[in-house]
Design an enzyme around this catalytic site. Sequence first.
Site, PDB file in Angstrom:
ATOM      1  N   LYS A   1     -25.497 -37.983 -27.009  1.00  0.00           N
ATOM      2  CA  LYS A   1     -24.684 -39.254 -25.947  1.00  0.00           C
ATOM      3  C   LYS A   1     -23.871 -38.186 -25.000  1.00  0.00           C
ATOM      4  CE  LYS A   1     -21.263 -37.615 -27.876  1.00  0.00           C
ATOM      5  NZ  LYS A   1     -20.052 -37.258 -27.328  1.00  0.00           N
TER       6      LYS A   1
ATOM      7  N   HIS B   1     -19.330 -42.963 -30.560  1.00  0.00           N
ATOM      8  CA  HIS B   1     -18.795 -43.017 -32.058  1.00  0.00           C
ATOM      9  C   HIS B   1     -17.772 -44.226 -32.647  1.00  0.00           C
ATOM     10  CE1 HIS B   1     -20.288 -39.257 -31.507  1.00  0.00           C
ATOM     11  NE2 HIS B   1     -19.174 -38.523 -31.216  1.00  0.00           N
TER      12      HIS B   1
END
Length: 478
Positions: free
Chosen positions: A164, A256
């Site tokens: 990511k 996250h």
Amino acid sequence: MLVSSALAMEANPPTIITIFGITGDLSRTKLIPALLRLERACVLGENTRIIGFSRRAFSPNDFRGFLREAFSAEIERFDADVVERLINRISYCPALFDDAHAYATLGERILDMERHEFAECANKLYYLAVAPEFYHTIFLQLANSGLTIPCAGEHRWARVLVEKPFGRDSATAEELDLLLGKLFKEEQIFRIDHYLAKEAVQNIISFRFANALFEPVWNSRHIDRITVRLLEEKDIGSRGTFFESVGALRDVGQNHLLQMLSLIAMEHPGEPSAANIRRERARVFEKLQLAHGTLEEVARHGQYRGYRDVSSVATDSNTETYFRLEAEINNTRWRGARIVLESGKALNTTLAEITLEFKSPELCIASGRRCHHNNSVTFRIGFDEGISITFWVKKPGLGNELEARELSFSYRNEGEHESERLFDAYERLLADALSGDQTLFASTEEVRASWKFITPILHKWRNVPPQEYEKGSGGPAR
Ligand code: BG6
């Protein structure tokens, strides 16, 4: 005899892992140590080879020195022969990511291993541990070189692991996805969010759905607020180039924090398959929206004083190192509950946790009036992983006063044995990618829906400079 040797082979199929950016920070600190632990746990077998692909001009000797250095934090815990065994199976390919010849060389090396070391075609895992700006080039080069075509029919696989943030906003993520969709099948793509692989994060849905005590009150009738926080004392350090190109919201918010929230808020997946769990996580993002209020109230961002002095950071940078969002989930279960997402660098504390604050009871036993006493459940994700629940008890003695107490569970307190079982997130991700389990990886739908929530906030911030805050403080003043 033939059958059993074929099975033994399958238990340890020839597999070649290529790590793009092997000399980078992520690789050095997370991936290489994780490979060593997997080697010890026999997840990587003798038929696994690893090729590092990076820009640095290392000789084979320099590269071995680099690996030893990366292993150094772990080396004492391992037998020297485990370390040597692994080092002997890792080789290096110095190359630029946009150089087509380098992919041809990589292809030749892979073919050579298949012909001479395995005498058959191998599974292939490509790990992109590089800055997001290189994804496009690497995907194209990989696909053009034919290296991602599974061999031996469907018998051997080829998979791509990508870190990511996946894209910079809705438009770029969609562009990348279109490209990926043309080059690979969805089951070949593993989009990493290492928070999903943390033991304490995986435990969230087990806790929710295995305990009848909580699930009936897990909704906005009983829960007032859900706060997801990832606060860090450490500053940007030497990651100026990376951080300047992403900012805190893209770095940890779009992934996250949202993933932690999704597990807290999702519906029961039914059969716990990867497809069902990923679908339910995506549904949470689809219903997520900023709370009503001014930008200052619902989407604050800040930058610590001194960030602009970091090497590779623009002297007039407006990149945020802190954010705090207030949101809501517009569905039957959660409508009316407040959601807070907060993260920042160079703060006065380090923690990763999710707290659910329950509403107070209608009537208070102590005073006979509506009271302020409320319960909370906290999931600790970072250091000292575990769960705490606060509740109220009568204070001993005359009178009816109440006091708060805590029930707490910590994996670390379960003794050496239990904490040993806590897999590091990267170990788990690599093991799952090798076995083909996509549960802990983000799907196209999740990526699309999470950017749909994040992108408008990034657009709004374009014209609003971040509020400055002191290093070591609690973030920008309100
Ligand atoms: C990474 C971010 O993905 O997660 C970092 O790029 C952040 O900026 C880190 O510090 C936090 O992860 P962990 O596992 O150290 O809590």
